[in-house]
Design an enzyme around this catalytic site. Structure first.
Site, short mmCIF file in Angstrom:
data_model
loop_
_atom_site.label_atom_id
_atom_site.label_comp_id
_atom_site.label_asym_id
_atom_site.label_seq_id
_atom_site.Cartn_x
_atom_site.Cartn_y
_atom_site.Cartn_z
N GLY A 264 0.83 -1.21 0.00
CA GLY A 264 0.00 0.00 0.00
C GLY A 264 0.86 1.26 0.00
NE ARG B 114 -2.19 -4.49 -0.90
CZ ARG B 114 -1.72 -3.78 0.13
NH1 ARG B 114 -0.58 -4.08 0.67
NH2 ARG B 114 -2.43 -2.75 0.60
CG ASP C 172 4.10 -7.61 8.10
OD1 ASP C 172 4.97 -7.60 8.97
OD2 ASP C 172 3.43 -8.61 7.80
CB SER D 80 7.09 -4.59 1.05
OG SER D 80 5.80 -4.18 0.67
CB THR E 175 2.97 0.61 6.27
OG1 THR E 175 1.61 0.35 6.67
CG2 THR E 175 3.86 0.36 7.48
CG ASP F 217 -1.40 -0.45 8.09
OD1 ASP F 217 -2.22 0.44 7.82
OD2 ASP F 217 -1.27 -1.50 7.44
CG ASP G 49 1.66 -3.04 10.53
OD1 ASP G 49 2.46 -2.34 9.86
OD2 ASP G 49 0.93 -3.90 10.02
CG MET H 127 -7.54 2.06 6.01
SD MET H 127 -6.54 2.42 4.56
CE MET H 127 -7.63 1.83 3.27
NE ARG I 57 -2.13 -4.91 5.29
CZ ARG I 57 -2.64 -5.34 4.15
NH1 ARG I 57 -3.26 -6.48 4.09
NH2 ARG I 57 -2.53 -4.62 3.06
CB SER J 139 -22.83 13.94 20.15
OG SER J 139 -21.76 14.77 20.51
CD GLN K 128 -8.24 5.91 7.29
OE1 GLN K 128 -7.90 5.62 8.42
NE2 GLN K 128 -9.06 5.13 6.59
O1 F6P Z 1 -1.37 -1.51 4.70
C1 F6P Z 1 -1.97 -0.31 4.38
C2 F6P Z 1 -3.45 -0.46 4.18
O2 F6P Z 1 -4.00 0.80 3.86
C3 F6P Z 1 -4.18 -1.10 5.36
O3 F6P Z 1 -4.44 -0.21 6.41
C4 F6P Z 1 -5.41 -1.63 4.70
O4 F6P Z 1 -5.91 -2.73 5.41
C5 F6P Z 1 -4.91 -2.06 3.35
O5 F6P Z 1 -3.72 -1.34 3.12
C6 F6P Z 1 -5.86 -1.82 2.21
O6 F6P Z 1 -5.26 -2.36 1.07
P1 F6P Z 1 -5.80 -2.14 -0.41
O7 F6P Z 1 -5.54 -0.72 -0.82
O8 F6P Z 1 -5.03 -3.11 -1.24
O9 F6P Z 1 -7.26 -2.43 -0.36
#
Ligand code: F6P
Length: 326
Positions: A14, A75, A106, A108, A129, A131, A133, A173, A175, A219, A258
């Site tokens: 991504g 990917r 991750d 890659s 990334t 994420d 992570d 997002m 993942r 709210s 995002q």
């Molecule tokens: O790893 C980055 C990310 O944006 C994740 O947060 C999300 O789950 C995934 O990629 C979405 O991937 P794609 O753009 O291939 O749907």
């Protein structure tokens, strides 16, 4: 070990804001140190299909401020096969590339680890990334920008949530990682974050409701990390509709917004520092490591450690969110 003379650079998985700043930094630092640079298009796919061109400093002019990646990304399923990796290696040899810098997440870096082992090719990874992570670095390239994009959106949703006195579940997002949701919730002043790291331990919705999350509030905003483990924002909205019909519930899924946009100063500086560090690492004879920045210091993290998927959530942050959402 022979001296590296020509590096190949690619972005994979991504896209993340700041990848261009990283491409620029790697290219310029390499040239500064007398190395030739080749840009590989579409991630590992371009290595297999030989979409590779020589990069000069001008190829990376005027990109530090741009989101996405000028090298494009993919990917690549074929690279997960031995046949695909052999084609990639043959092209690398033919192109005179003797080391790779891989910017990605991750998946890659997992590809890089296997490739490096199979063909004894020096590979350096940069954590790219949204994420956040990857273990071994405080933040990844793109995470800060994504966090700020989330804030922009949540601040706007808050206006309508307040006006209508609604409960909003906003899906972000990540993942299967809760960093964007948790820190997004703290920064946005949300009532709670539902994250995969805690989903198996407690029923986060039950906890939220029994803690009287609305108290004096009319709210509320809850950030939910996308993940099969949490079930996502829709799952919680459906549950609230059934179990607590007194609430007027809405869902907003922020999605790929995002991943785009101009990188923040933090991400540009991070990418620039990491790009220079990648070339330093290669020149020092390092291989098969990811560049991380921990406590403001550059560190080398073995691929095997970085991609183990065990970067922990800081439980202090969970407490900060809880205490501030009363
Ligand atoms: O790893 C980055 C990310 O944006 C994740 O947060 C999300 O789950 C995934 O990629 C979405 O991937 P794609 O753009 O291939 O749907």
């Amino acid at each position: 070990m022979s001296k590296v003379k020509c590096i190949g650079i690619l972005t994979s998985g991504g896209d993340a804001p700041g990848m261009n700043a990283a491409i620029r930094a790697v290219t310029r630092a390499a040239i500064c140190n007398g190395l030739a640079v080749k840009g590989i298009y579409r991630g590992y796919k371009g290595l297999i299909t030989n979409e590779i061109s020589e990069f000069q400093t001008q190829n990376v002019s005027n990109i530090i401020q741009q989101g996405g990646t000028i090298l494009k990304t993919a990917r690549c399923k074929e690279f997960t096969t031995p046949e695909g990796r052999k084609l990639a290696y043959d092209n690398m040899q033919a192109q005179g590339i003797d080391a790779l810098v891989i910017i990605g997440g991750d998946g890659s870096l997992t590809g890089a680890r296997i490739f490096a082992q199979e063909f004894d090719v020096p590979c350096i990874g940069l954590p790219g990334t949204i994420d956040n992570d990857l273990y071994g670095t405080d933040t990844t390239i793109g995470y800060d920008t994504a966090l700020n994009t989330i804030l922009d959106a949540v601040d706007k949703i808050r206006d309508t949530a307040t006006s209508h006195e609604r409960l909003f579940f906003i899906e972000v997002m990540g993942r299967d990682a809760g960093f964007l949701a948790l820190n997004g919730a703290i920064a946005a002043g949300a009532e709670a974050a539902i994250i995969p790291e805690l989903s198996t331990e407690v029923d986060q919705l039950q906890e939220l409701i029994s803690n009287g999350f609305r108290k004096s509030k009319s709210s509320s905003i809850v950030l939910v990390a996308e993940s099969e483990i949490t079930g996502g924002a829709m799952h919680y909205a459906e549950r609230v509709k059934k179990e607590f019909p007194q609430y007027d519930v809405r869902v907003s899924i922020l999605g790929h917004v995002q991943r785009g946009g101009r990188p923040t100063a933090h991400d540009r500086i991070l990418a620039s520092r990491m790009g220079v560090a990648a070339i330093d690492a290669l020149l020092e004879g390092q291989r098969n490591v990811m560049i991380g920045i921990q406590n403001n210091e550059v560190v080398y993290v073995p691929f095997t450690r970085a991609i183990k998927n065990d970067k922990p959530i800081d439980m202090n942050l969970v407490r900060v969110l809880r205490e501030l959402s009363i």
